[in-house]
Scaffold this active site. Structure first.
Site, short mmCIF file in Angstrom:
data_model
loop_
_atom_site.label_atom_id
_atom_site.label_comp_id
_atom_site.label_asym_id
_atom_site.label_seq_id
_atom_site.Cartn_x
_atom_site.Cartn_y
_atom_site.Cartn_z
NE ARG A 1 36.95 41.53 46.09
CZ ARG A 1 36.30 40.39 46.30
NH1 ARG A 1 35.87 39.67 45.27
NH2 ARG A 1 36.08 39.97 47.52
CG HIS B 1 38.38 39.56 51.50
ND1 HIS B 1 37.48 40.59 51.75
CD2 HIS B 1 37.71 38.66 50.73
CE1 HIS B 1 36.34 40.31 51.14
NE2 HIS B 1 36.45 39.15 50.53
CE LYS C 1 38.93 58.51 31.95
NZ LYS C 1 38.44 59.86 32.27
NE ARG D 1 30.59 34.42 47.64
CZ ARG D 1 30.10 33.86 46.55
NH1 ARG D 1 28.94 33.30 46.56
NH2 ARG D 1 30.79 33.84 45.42
CB THR D 2 32.82 40.91 48.62
OG1 THR D 2 33.40 39.67 49.03
CG2 THR D 2 33.40 42.03 49.47
C1 NCD Z 1 37.04 35.23 48.35
C2 NCD Z 1 37.92 36.33 47.81
O1 NCD Z 1 37.46 37.17 47.03
O2 NCD Z 1 39.07 36.31 48.18
N1 NCD Z 1 35.69 35.40 47.99
C3 NCD Z 1 34.89 36.17 48.77
O3 NCD Z 1 35.15 37.32 49.03
N2 NCD Z 1 33.81 35.56 49.29
C4 NCD Z 1 37.52 33.89 48.04
C5 NCD Z 1 37.70 33.50 46.61
O4 NCD Z 1 37.50 34.29 45.69
O5 NCD Z 1 38.06 32.34 46.40
#
Ligand code: NCD
Length: 315
Positions: free
Chosen positions: A116, A144, A95, A66-67
């Site tokens: 991320r 997040h 590296k 999703r993200t």
């Molecule tokens: C969440 C995350 O990455 O923290 N997912 C997301 O971004 N939609 C929640 C999860 O991974 O459980």
């Protein structure tokens, strides 16, 4: 015509690293613009131009569907382009390059960066010397903020307000990076927060202690006792990747789930939220119930990220 009125207001931050940076005026601006993009999308106007000629660098060192896809789709729908890695494998952080150096270098190539990474504070380090906006797309178990924005926007659209709701949080509240920042914001809006976590998965005490003393947050033993009072139930997945001891994960696996029976006493307009991905904590039998709102929630993440990118690129 629809290119007018948008992206007028400027955000109070340059990098979005922590949901605490989101002031009420930022949320107003972002939610107005997200609502604009959502309406346009529903009417078939899906191509915009706020990011024309701009590049997003999307650096993902942890799995993401999703993200990452919603960031990428948001950039393309704004007329921009994306460079990036899916696993981080092809990049120099692997590296041993410092996030600080990566930030400097990417600032020479791209106009905005989303990262991320499993380490807490990694996005903040990358932003330290970056001359373009950096968005934290998840740093370990910490923050997040675009998910927090998505969750707040979703609740606002579903409930018509963020004030004075009663919201239950159910599942892994210890390792989830989405639950606590949302709790903090909602408590700030005067919501009543009910924490329902299996043994060992509670919100850490130090995080709870960091809340404003006026926050109305309490722990509850079971979903059954609370369900009838809730306006929304926010469920999280057991965060397998954050467990040091795989046996501890296995012990807790399957220890909680929402079932159709557990929702029987819920208010007619109670919604079930989940940042997704889900595992066993929400069986597919829930999907057909009117309470199931998590797929709508996921789609709203696109409009929120479009709004954020548009405003960050404008500043
Ligand atoms: C969440 C995350 O990455 O923290 N997912 C997301 O971004 N939609 C929640 C999860 O991974 O459980």
């Amino acid at each position: 015509v629809h290119t007018e009125k948008k992206a007028e207001r400027v955000l109070s931050f340059r990098h979005l690293l922590d949901a605490r940076q989101l002031l009420p005026a930022d949320m107003d601006a972002l939610f107005d613009l997200a609502a604009f993009f959502q309406r346009a999308h529903a009417e078939g106007r899906r191509a915009h131009d706020e990011a024309r000629g701009r590049i997003l660098a999307a650096l993902f060192y942890e799995p993401s569907t999703r993200t990452r896809f919603s960031f990428e789709a948001a950039m393309y729908r704004l007329g921009g382009q994306v460079i990036g890695t899916e696993s981080g494998d092809g990049s120099s952080l692997r590296k041993g390059e410092t996030p600080e150096d990566t930030g400097i270098v990417l600032s020479g190539y791209a106009d905005v960066v989303a990262i991320r990474h499993p380490e807490e504070g990694s996005a903040a380090r990358l932003a330290r010397h970056a001359s373009v906006p950096v968005v934290n797309a998840g740093d370990g178990g910490n923050e997040h903020p675009t998910q927090t924005l998505t969750d707040l926007y979703h609740l606002l659209k579903e409930k018509g307000t963020l004030q004075g709701l009663t919201v239950g949080f159910y599942g892994d509240l210890r390792y989830s990076r989405t639950a606590f920042p949302l709790i903090r914001h909602l408590a700030g809006f005067g919501c009543e927060i009910v924490l329902i976590a299996p043994e060992g998965l509670d919100v850490p005490d130090e995080r709870l202690a960091s809340l404003d003393p006026s926050a109305c947050v309490r722990r509850a033993a079971s979903l059954g006792q609370e369900i009838a009072r809730l306006d929304a139930l926010y469920v999280t997945r057991l965060q397998k990747e954050r467990f040091d001891d795989p046996r501890a994960y296995e012990r807790l696996q399957g220890s909680y789930a929402v079932t159709p029976t557990s929702l029987e006493k819920a208010k007619a307009d109670m919604i079930v939220m989940h940042p997704l991905p889900r595992t066993s904590e929400i069986p597919v039998a829930i999907d057909v119930l009117p309470a199931a709102s998590y797929f709508r929630q996921a789609q709203r993440g696109l409009f929120v990220r479009m709004a954020l990118l548009a405003l960050l690129l404008k500043a």
